[in-house]
Enzyme design. Structure first.
Site, PDB file in Angstrom:
ATOM      1  N   HIS A 139       0.880  -1.169   0.000  1.00  0.00           N
ATOM      2  CA  HIS A 139       0.000   0.000   0.000  1.00  0.00           C
ATOM      3  C   HIS A 139       0.918   1.220   0.000  1.00  0.00           C
ATOM      4  O   HIS A 139       2.021   1.164   0.561  1.00  0.00           O
ATOM      5  CB  HIS A 139      -0.836  -0.056   1.285  1.00  0.00           C
ATOM      6  CG  HIS A 139      -1.905   0.974   1.393  1.00  0.00           C
ATOM      7  ND1 HIS A 139      -1.649   2.273   1.725  1.00  0.00           N
ATOM      8  CD2 HIS A 139      -3.249   0.895   1.215  1.00  0.00           C
ATOM      9  CE1 HIS A 139      -2.783   2.954   1.776  1.00  0.00           C
ATOM     10  NE2 HIS A 139      -3.771   2.138   1.458  1.00  0.00           N
ATOM     11  N   ASP A 216       3.398  -4.013   7.948  1.00  0.00           N
ATOM     12  CA  ASP A 216       2.128  -3.317   7.782  1.00  0.00           C
ATOM     13  C   ASP A 216       1.046  -4.383   7.975  1.00  0.00           C
ATOM     14  O   ASP A 216       0.825  -5.223   7.098  1.00  0.00           O
ATOM     15  CB  ASP A 216       2.069  -2.703   6.382  1.00  0.00           C
ATOM     16  CG  ASP A 216       0.694  -2.125   6.067  1.00  0.00           C
ATOM     17  OD1 ASP A 216      -0.216  -2.281   6.887  1.00  0.00           O
ATOM     18  OD2 ASP A 216       0.556  -1.523   4.983  1.00  0.00           O
TER      19      ASP A 216
HETATM   20  N1  PMP Z   1      -1.776  -0.632   4.571  1.00  0.00           N
HETATM   21  C1  PMP Z   1      -2.687  -1.461   4.043  1.00  0.00           C
HETATM   22  C2  PMP Z   1      -2.263  -2.845   3.651  1.00  0.00           C
HETATM   23  C3  PMP Z   1      -4.002  -1.028   3.871  1.00  0.00           C
HETATM   24  O1  PMP Z   1      -4.907  -1.849   3.340  1.00  0.00           O
HETATM   25  C4  PMP Z   1      -4.365   0.284   4.272  1.00  0.00           C
HETATM   26  C5  PMP Z   1      -5.776   0.805   4.100  1.00  0.00           C
HETATM   27  N2  PMP Z   1      -6.352   0.526   2.882  1.00  0.00           N
HETATM   28  C6  PMP Z   1      -3.370   1.092   4.826  1.00  0.00           C
HETATM   29  C7  PMP Z   1      -2.091   0.604   4.966  1.00  0.00           C
HETATM   30  C8  PMP Z   1      -3.672   2.482   5.274  1.00  0.00           C
HETATM   31  O2  PMP Z   1      -4.559   2.464   6.339  1.00  0.00           O
HETATM   32  P1  PMP Z   1      -5.132   3.835   6.922  1.00  0.00           P
HETATM   33  O3  PMP Z   1      -5.809   4.516   5.765  1.00  0.00           O
HETATM   34  O4  PMP Z   1      -6.084   3.416   7.971  1.00  0.00           O
HETATM   35  O5  PMP Z   1      -3.969   4.612   7.409  1.00  0.00           O
END
Ligand code: PMP
Length: 427
Positions: A139, A216
């Site tokens: 991500h 993560d």
């Molecule tokens: N890492 C992963 C694997 C995610 O799926 C997400 C959210 N889609 C995030 C990080 C970011 O999360 P947040 O928007 O709650 O900071």
């Protein structure tokens, strides 16, 4: 206000076998938005989860009965708010098997946790000639902070590419991680492919080279039992809003010695022991990393969400979601006009199935599905390098949680056939 004494679930506690019967749904009753509209098929829990009534109530109770700034006042309400935050820290520590609540830092979300990690580890560890290793599956929240930290310190930014199934091989990890690697940062579960990374192996190889392993865990903590000690990682991030908790709360867990060595990220109120015209002495961990007013109501709600999951039972959650993902994968793969991304073995997926529909843009697919009350995601899901790697500009993504059932998936499949017919005419 004691979150632990509040009755949290109307759903019965089921064993793994009972929970994996997806023709029944004893869980919806706890989620008012889902329970109030049987035609709604929410298949976007990877973006944000629905919250059980108990979490909504916990936040309401906080504002009605406590509403004071945690960690600041010496009067009873503020002490109570502080106690709720510290109780929540213990709950999180227990949930992820941390050695101590001091290892739990509250942030705003996974994104802030990973920015904290990258900024602070960058300052602590990175020098010109070093390298940081991430994967192409990340991500953007676990990609950009490391890319920026590497650039800022003259380090190399290395990207691991998994095989076409989305799985890393040990050879690929061993090839990219070397003695100049200072950080290996990877997603425990991919938010696009649902693949589980070999994180124990990655941590082992990272440690053998003296590097730190950051996970993560935004897409793993909601779906499986996560034990930070067993995983062997050094830092781990997740968001409350994906774990059936409130928006606005994130967690960064870290090994205490590492957190103690790391410099702070955001500076300001509450994170110092003393400040003078010459400089400052930081507060001990975790306060060193918790600058500014915290969302105490959200943190109290987060604890309730984790208590709720403990009541439902993570074995039941895992078993039910396995059955759901397997059925979802099977049904999508059976549609001749749908192409599913990622591993064919559904038992190696967690939570999500991403796909494309022949000749129809993912945004059109998602909009037309909405007209049938089926909610799924369309786009690159904040994982553009991954989409470039698989050769798709964007995709659709259906994701499940334990409150879904067979009818939700059947509604998606039926609605996809409708979408196909809108564009291509019925057969
Ligand atoms: N890492 C992963 C694997 C995610 O799926 C997400 C959210 N889609 C995030 C990080 C970011 O999360 P947040 O928007 O709650 O900071």
């Amino acid at each position: 206000m004691d979150s632990k004494k509040t009755p949290l679930t109307k759903a019965p506690r089921l064993d793994a076998r009972e929970a994996s019967d997806i023709t029944k749904n004893p869980y919806k009753v706890d989620f008012s938005l889902l329970a109030s509209d049987e035609n709604l098929h929410y298949l976007d829990s990877a973006a944000t989860a629905q919250r059980p009534e108990a979490v909504v109530e916990a936040q309401k109770r906080f504002y009605e009965n406590v509403n004071a700034n945690a960690l600041r006042g010496l009067y009873e309400l503020s002490v109570e708010a502080t106690q709720l935050v510290e109780d929540a820290r213990q709950t999180v520590a227990r949930f992820i098997h941390a050695k101590s609540p001091r290892e739990v830092i509250f942030t705003k979300n996974t994104t802030e946790s990973l920015n904290l990690a990258a900024h602070s580890l960058g300052e602590l560890l990175l020098k010109p000639g070093d390298n940081v290793v991430v994967s192409v599956l990340e991500h953007h929240s676990n990609f950009l902070p490391w890319q920026i930290a590497a650039k800022a310190h003259g380090a190399e930014f290395r990207v691991i590419h998994p095989n076409k199934d989305g799985h890393f091989t040990e050879e690929e990890l061993a090839e990219k991680i070397d003695d100049r690697t200072k950080v290996v940062a990877i997603a425990h579960v991919s938010n696009v492919l649902g693949t589980i990374a070999p994180v124990e192996k990655a941590a082992e190889i990272a440690h053998a080279h003296g590097a730190v392993c950051v996970l993560d865990a935004a897409q793993s903590v909601p779906h499986m039992q996560v034990d930070v000690q067993k995983l062997g990682c050094d830092l781990l991030a997740f968001s409350a809003h994906k774990v059936f908790g409130p928006f606005g709360v994130g967690v960064l867990w870290g090994r205490l010695e590492l957190l103690e060595a790391m410099p702070p990220f955001l500076t300001g109120g509450e994170m110092i022991d003393s400040v003078s015209e010459e400089g400052a002495v930081w507060a001990p961990v975790p306060q060193k990393f918790e600058s500014g007013t915290m969302d105490a109501a959200g943190i109290a709600g987060t604890a309730v969400a984790l208590h709720y999951l403990e009541e439902v039972g993570m074995e039941a959650v895992e078993a039910r979601e396995k059955a759901l993902v397997s059925y979802l994968y099977q049904q999508l793969s059976a549609l001749p006009f749908v192409h599913v991304l990622g591993p064919k073995d559904a038992s190696r997926r967690v939570g999500v199935v991403s796909f494309t529909v022949d000749g129809i843009h993912p945004h059109d697919v998602a909009s037309l599905l909405d007209s049938k009350h089926v909610c799924i995601r369309a786009g690159h899901h904040c994982a553009e390098p991954l989409h470039v790697w698989v050769g798709a500009e964007s995709t659709n993504r259906a994701s499940v949680a334990f409150y879904n059932d067979k009818a939700d998936i059947d509604a998606l499949i039926e609605a996809l056939t409708y979408v196909w017919e809108v564009f291509h005419g019925s057969k």
